[in-house]
Design a protein around this motif. Structure first.
Motif, PDB file in Angstrom:
ATOM      1  N   GLU A  79       0.776  -1.143  -0.053  1.00 52.98           N
ATOM      2  CA  GLU A  79       0.087  -0.023  -0.102  1.00 52.98           C
ATOM      3  C   GLU A  79       0.843   1.172   0.016  1.00 52.98           C
ATOM      4  N   ASP A  80       2.075   0.921  -0.264  1.00 52.90           N
ATOM      5  CA  ASP A  80       2.961   2.255  -0.112  1.00 52.90           C
ATOM      6  C   ASP A  80       4.177   2.245  -1.500  1.00 52.90           C
ATOM      7  N   ALA A  81       4.797   2.990  -1.530  1.00 48.26           N
ATOM      8  CA  ALA A  81       5.867   3.054  -2.752  1.00 48.26           C
ATOM      9  C   ALA A  81       6.754   1.769  -2.805  1.00 48.26           C
ATOM     10  N   GLU A 110     -15.622   9.349  11.386  1.00 45.33           N
ATOM     11  CA  GLU A 110     -15.444   8.050  11.840  1.00 45.33           C
ATOM     12  C   GLU A 110     -15.509   7.263  10.621  1.00 45.33           C
ATOM     13  N   ILE A 111     -14.658   6.590  10.407  1.00 46.76           N
ATOM     14  CA  ILE A 111     -14.325   5.741   9.204  1.00 46.76           C
ATOM     15  C   ILE A 111     -13.985   4.127   9.822  1.00 46.76           C
ATOM     16  N   THR A 112     -14.151   3.205   8.816  1.00 45.55           N
ATOM     17  CA  THR A 112     -13.764   1.903   9.175  1.00 45.55           C
ATOM     18  C   THR A 112     -12.492   1.552   8.298  1.00 45.55           C
ATOM     19  N   GLN A 113     -11.355   1.063   8.812  1.00 46.68           N
ATOM     20  CA  GLN A 113     -10.066   0.483   8.144  1.00 46.68           C
ATOM     21  C   GLN A 113      -9.938  -0.916   8.421  1.00 46.68           C
ATOM     22  N   ILE A 114      -9.428  -1.515   7.426  1.00 46.74           N
ATOM     23  CA  ILE A 114      -8.846  -2.692   7.359  1.00 46.74           C
ATOM     24  C   ILE A 114      -7.422  -2.740   7.669  1.00 46.74           C
ATOM     25  N   PRO A 116      -3.354  -3.034   6.778  1.00 44.35           N
ATOM     26  CA  PRO A 116      -2.660  -3.835   5.505  1.00 44.35           C
ATOM     27  C   PRO A 116      -2.221  -5.025   6.093  1.00 44.35           C
ATOM     28  N   MET A 117      -2.010  -5.985   5.112  1.00 39.42           N
ATOM     29  CA  MET A 117      -1.292  -7.101   5.450  1.00 39.42           C
ATOM     30  C   MET A 117       0.273  -6.862   5.962  1.00 39.42           C
ATOM     31  N   TYR A 118       0.820  -5.711   5.279  1.00 42.40           N
ATOM     32  CA  TYR A 118       2.260  -5.334   5.854  1.00 42.40           C
ATOM     33  C   TYR A 118       1.978  -4.411   6.908  1.00 42.40           C
ATOM     34  N   SER A 119       1.869  -4.856   8.288  1.00 44.48           N
ATOM     35  CA  SER A 119       1.507  -4.126   9.278  1.00 44.48           C
ATOM     36  C   SER A 119       1.947  -4.871  10.409  1.00 44.48           C
ATOM     37  N   ALA A 120       1.961  -4.222  11.606  1.00 41.07           N
ATOM     38  CA  ALA A 120       2.369  -5.020  12.834  1.00 41.07           C
ATOM     39  C   ALA A 120       1.043  -5.419  13.784  1.00 41.07           C
ATOM     40  N   VAL A 121       0.053  -5.384  13.085  1.00 41.08           N
ATOM     41  CA  VAL A 121      -1.245  -5.820  13.810  1.00 41.08           C
ATOM     42  C   VAL A 121      -1.103  -7.103  13.803  1.00 41.08           C
ATOM     43  N   LYS A 122      -1.520  -7.823  15.118  1.00 44.21           N
ATOM     44  CA  LYS A 122      -1.556  -9.322  15.386  1.00 44.21           C
ATOM     45  C   LYS A 122      -2.687 -10.220  15.064  1.00 44.21           C
ATOM     46  N   VAL A 123      -2.637 -11.140  14.567  1.00 40.75           N
ATOM     47  CA  VAL A 123      -3.711 -12.118  14.375  1.00 40.75           C
ATOM     48  C   VAL A 123      -3.329 -13.627  14.688  1.00 40.75           C
ATOM     49  N   TYR A 177      -4.232   3.948   9.694  1.00 37.94           N
ATOM     50  CA  TYR A 177      -3.068   3.915   8.538  1.00 37.94           C
ATOM     51  C   TYR A 177      -3.613   4.770   7.323  1.00 37.94           C
ATOM     52  N   ILE A 178      -2.579   5.792   7.019  1.00 41.23           N
ATOM     53  CA  ILE A 178      -2.473   6.534   6.022  1.00 41.23           C
ATOM     54  C   ILE A 178      -2.379   5.861   4.852  1.00 41.23           C
TER      55      ILE A 178
END
Length: 300
Positions: A79-81, A110-114, A116-123, A177-178
């Motif tokens: 999602e970035d360069a 207020e918005i909803t975001q998912i 990105p796969m390249y992020s530090a969020v844990k699943v 996430y910008i």
């Protein structure tokens, strides 16, 4: 050594790199950062030093300001360069600045975001980028974030090779996430998109004008004058409403006592408790005892 070091994170460094460098220069392990910045992003990164590490959660939970460049016409896997191009579509030359302005204003509030796969969020105990590096995709939980303000920074669109670039300024809540915002703006315009550039210009009460570069911090460390560039812990709490107390209550608050609510409490929850200009603690309305307030953090 206690206080807040407003660091201008250089491009190419992780937030953890900055923490480790500060620990080495300041000769202390008590250093904490206040909001991760991706390696490709530069900008304001306040570091809490010594006893100021106690306010990290409160400083992290502040508004952030970003200047970004949206590239419409191609999307990437990150999602970035820095990522690989995964989709392209030539942008209609008839796309106007007015259309872009109308679309980006739809994202205020207020918005909803998912994430990105390249992020530090844990699943399931693993960071998303760990899945992404193995070529795996997992279901990601959506999150609510707040876009307080978004504006277009240019009076014209930059067109090149079938793509359109335009700069935006965003004031948002933590956790935004910008990169994803740029992708979603592109989708609303009918095109793949990604974030071409990003700078964080403010975190809470700290702006670029408060910041020092790594090189400047190194010079102060060499001259044993780092204390001259540290800001007081209070600066990191300015965004929290204050309740001023007298000497009697101050003594009870220093011991973290549960207290009765009073009519002069701030509207915010939590709030900071101040005596003689110094923040003694962060208190909140008691979640289980009506008419009571309790400490969240006491600064001794």
């Amino acid at each position: 050594m206690d206080g807040i070091l407003a660091l201008w994170k250089p491009k190419g460094w992780t937030s953890h790199d900055c923490v480790m460098k500060a620990r080495k220069l300041l000769k202390t392990k008590k250093v904490g950062h206040t909001g991760t910045l991706d390696p490709d992003v530069e900008g304001v990164l306040p570091l809490c030093i010594g006893t100021a590490t106690k306010i990290v959660p409160f400083l992290t939970d502040t508004r952030k300001d970003y200047d970004a460049v949206v590239c419409v016409g191609s999307s990437t896997d990150t999602e970035d360069a820095s990522g690989e191009v995964i989709s392209e579509k030539v942008v209609d030359p008839a796309l106007t600045l007015s259309e872009v302005e109308q679309v980006i204003k739809q994202f205020e509030g207020e918005i909803t975001q998912i994430p990105p796969m390249y992020s530090a969020v844990k699943v399931n105990g693993k960071k998303l980028y760990e899945y992404a590096r193995k070529g795996e995709t997992v279901e990601r939980p959506s999150r609510k974030v707040q876009i307080h303000q978004i504006e277009l920074l240019s009076s014209s669109l930059s067109e090149q090779d079938g793509k359109v670039h335009f700069p935006i300024r965003v004031t948002c809540s933590k956790g935004t996430y910008i990169r994803t915002l740029c992708v979603d703006i592109g989708a609303a315009l009918g095109y793949p998109a990604h974030m071409a550039h990003l700078v964080r210009t403010r975190t809470g009460d700290f702006g670029k004008e408060d910041c020092y570069s790594i090189e400047e911090v190194e010079k102060h460390a060499t001259n044993d004058s780092v204390s001259q560039i540290l800001l007081p812990m209070e600066r990191g709490l300015n965004h929290i409403e204050a309740w001023t107390v007298d000497e009697g209550l101050a003594e009870r608050i220093k011991f973290g006592q549960v207290l009765n609510q009073t009519d002069d409490l701030p509207d915010s929850n939590p709030f900071r408790v101040v005596h003689e200009g110094k923040t003694l603690a962060i208190y909140q309305r008691h979640p289980a005892k009506e008419g009571k307030i309790k400490p969240v953090r006491v600064f001794n």
